[in-house]
Design an enzyme around this catalytic site. Structure first.
Site, mmCIF file in Angstrom:
data_model
loop_
_atom_site.group_PDB
_atom_site.id
_atom_site.type_symbol
_atom_site.label_atom_id
_atom_site.label_comp_id
_atom_site.label_asym_id
_atom_site.label_seq_id
_atom_site.Cartn_x
_atom_site.Cartn_y
_atom_site.Cartn_z
ATOM 1 N N ASP A 18 -0.640 86.160 81.899
ATOM 2 C CA ASP A 18 -1.354 86.916 80.863
ATOM 3 C C ASP A 18 -1.741 88.327 81.310
ATOM 4 O O ASP A 18 -2.911 88.736 81.177
ATOM 5 C CB ASP A 18 -2.640 86.179 80.448
ATOM 6 C CG ASP A 18 -2.395 84.741 80.030
ATOM 7 O OD1 ASP A 18 -1.317 84.465 79.490
ATOM 8 O OD2 ASP A 18 -3.299 83.919 80.233
ATOM 9 N N GLU A 231 -0.477 84.193 69.252
ATOM 10 C CA GLU A 231 -1.514 84.575 70.218
ATOM 11 C C GLU A 231 -1.045 85.812 70.976
ATOM 12 O O GLU A 231 -0.004 86.392 70.666
ATOM 13 C CB GLU A 231 -1.795 83.433 71.205
ATOM 14 C CG GLU A 231 -0.607 83.054 72.072
ATOM 15 C CD GLU A 231 -0.852 81.850 72.970
ATOM 16 O OE1 GLU A 231 -1.925 81.230 72.908
ATOM 17 O OE2 GLU A 231 0.065 81.513 73.752
HETATM 18 O O1 FUB Z 1 -3.448 81.487 79.822
HETATM 19 C C1 FUB Z 1 -3.961 80.713 78.775
HETATM 20 C C2 FUB Z 1 -3.298 81.065 77.476
HETATM 21 O O2 FUB Z 1 -1.895 80.864 77.568
HETATM 22 C C3 FUB Z 1 -3.410 82.507 77.058
HETATM 23 O O3 FUB Z 1 -4.670 82.849 76.574
HETATM 24 C C4 FUB Z 1 -2.324 82.574 76.069
HETATM 25 O O4 FUB Z 1 -1.982 83.852 75.642
HETATM 26 C C5 FUB Z 1 -1.208 81.853 76.799
HETATM 27 O O5 FUB Z 1 -0.538 82.703 77.675
#
Ligand code: FUB
Length: 332
Positions: A18, A231
């Site tokens: 991330d 996301e």
């Molecule tokens: O790292 C946890 C979660 O997985 C992140 O918040 C998302 O974007 C995905 O990468």
């Protein structure tokens, strides 16, 4: 057609994911999540992503493809966040107008609801001191911030469906326990955008939807899994236009849409990165030393273990019309 481009594992010594990347006073800093081999179950809530601290990495030279990367140690630990219970996910750091560094991070509170915490430091590498409470009215995950040179304001983009809990919220109010989604044919659940208050510690307004339109000017629909927001928001500007980019989650793409202002609407333009090895895909796009760079992660080093991800970088290129050239994710 996707371009096959050379990629670099930035920090193979540890599992991190991330990436949020910024250049402060000419130096490049990487703000990743810090993965580890937790025993938490693997499920649709993302329980396996059970992270407990953040490290800040810095690039010790001019070239993201070759310069050494330094681990500056623990910048924030969950035990020092009074309101947080578990799961430190994707964090973001910006330099405020006062010269201090502000970290924004999601964590589940004592009732297992994601909130946005803020932590402050005098240094881009921390340590960061957490505020006693999360931002009022904050929710969901993956906070990314544009400091807009057009008006000197800070705009936060956020949200994530499924484990990121965004489906719980309508008009910024929690409506259920996260189990209901709009029916097919309805507009997809949007990311949110909100201007930060001058003190950088609260929202200046109610969050608004980030509307992504298709080529006909119609909002992308719920069932359009190849293009809808899931996301991992990011916002950057190129030639005065606003590029909102994001992950499509269960179809594992990084996509983007272009608008004329920080609030949108944004028109869908295409794929930045085709699926990588591993479930999640998350990125940022940054200009550094005259080139544009895509930072992201995959599960290549752990050989496909989703909770053990590794940071990568490669050069990103634009076409003359301002569209982004698609990069092949699975090239190794
Ligand atoms: O790292 C946890 C979660 O997985 C992140 O918040 C998302 O974007 C995905 O990468």
């Amino acid at each position: 057609m996707a371009d096959k481009v050379k990629k670099r594992y930035l920090f193979p010594e540890d599992f991190m994911a991330d990436p949020s990347v910024h250049v402060f006073d000419g130096k490049l800093y990487i703000y990743p999540s810090h993965d580890w081999e937790s025993a938490a179950p693997d499920d649709d809530f993302g329980s396996e992503y059970d992270m407990k601290d953040y490290h800040v990495l810095s690039l010790e030279g001019p070239d993201p493809m070759t310069s050494p990367v330094k681990d500056n140690g623990v910048a924030l630990d969950i035990k020092d966040v009074p309101w947080a219970r578990r799961q430190l996910w994707d964090n973001e750091v910006v330099k405020g107008r006062d010269g201090k560094y502000y970290m924004y991070f999601p964590a589940k509170d004592k009732t297992d609801i994601f909130r946005c915490g803020v932590a402050v430091s005098d240094s881009p590498t921390g340590p960061f001191k957490a505020m006693p409470d999360p931002i009022r009215g904050s929710y969901s995950i993956d906070y990314a911030i544009l400091h807009d040179d057009a008006d000197d304001e800070y705009y936060m983009y956020f949200g994530g469906i499924w484990g990121g809990q965004l489906q719980r919220y309508e008009d910024n109010l929690a409506k259920d326990n996260g189990t209901s989604y709009p029916a097919d044919g309805q507009p997809a659940i949007p990311a949110r955008v909100v201007k930060l208050a001058k003190d950088m510690l609260q929202f200046a307004e109610e969050p608004k939807p980030v509307v992504i339109l298709d080529e006909d000017g119609t909002p992308i629909k719920v069932e359009d899994n190849e293009r809808r927001f899931f996301e991992a928001s990011w916002m950057h500007k190129y030639n005065g236009k606003y590029y909102f980019s994001y992950s499509t989650g269960d179809t594992h793409k990084l996509c983007y849409a272009i608008g004329d202002n920080p609030y949108g609407p944004f028109t869908y333009k295409g794929v930045i990165l085709t699926p990588v090895f591993g479930w999640t895909t998350h990125h940022c796009i940054v200009e550094y030393n005259g080139k544009w760079w895509l930072f992201h992660h995959d599960s290549g080093i752990s050989k496909g273990i989703n909770r053990l991800r590794s940071l990568k970088v490669c050069e990103l290129k634009y076409n003359p019309d301002g569209t982004i050239r698609t990069i092949e994710g699975m090239d190794e």
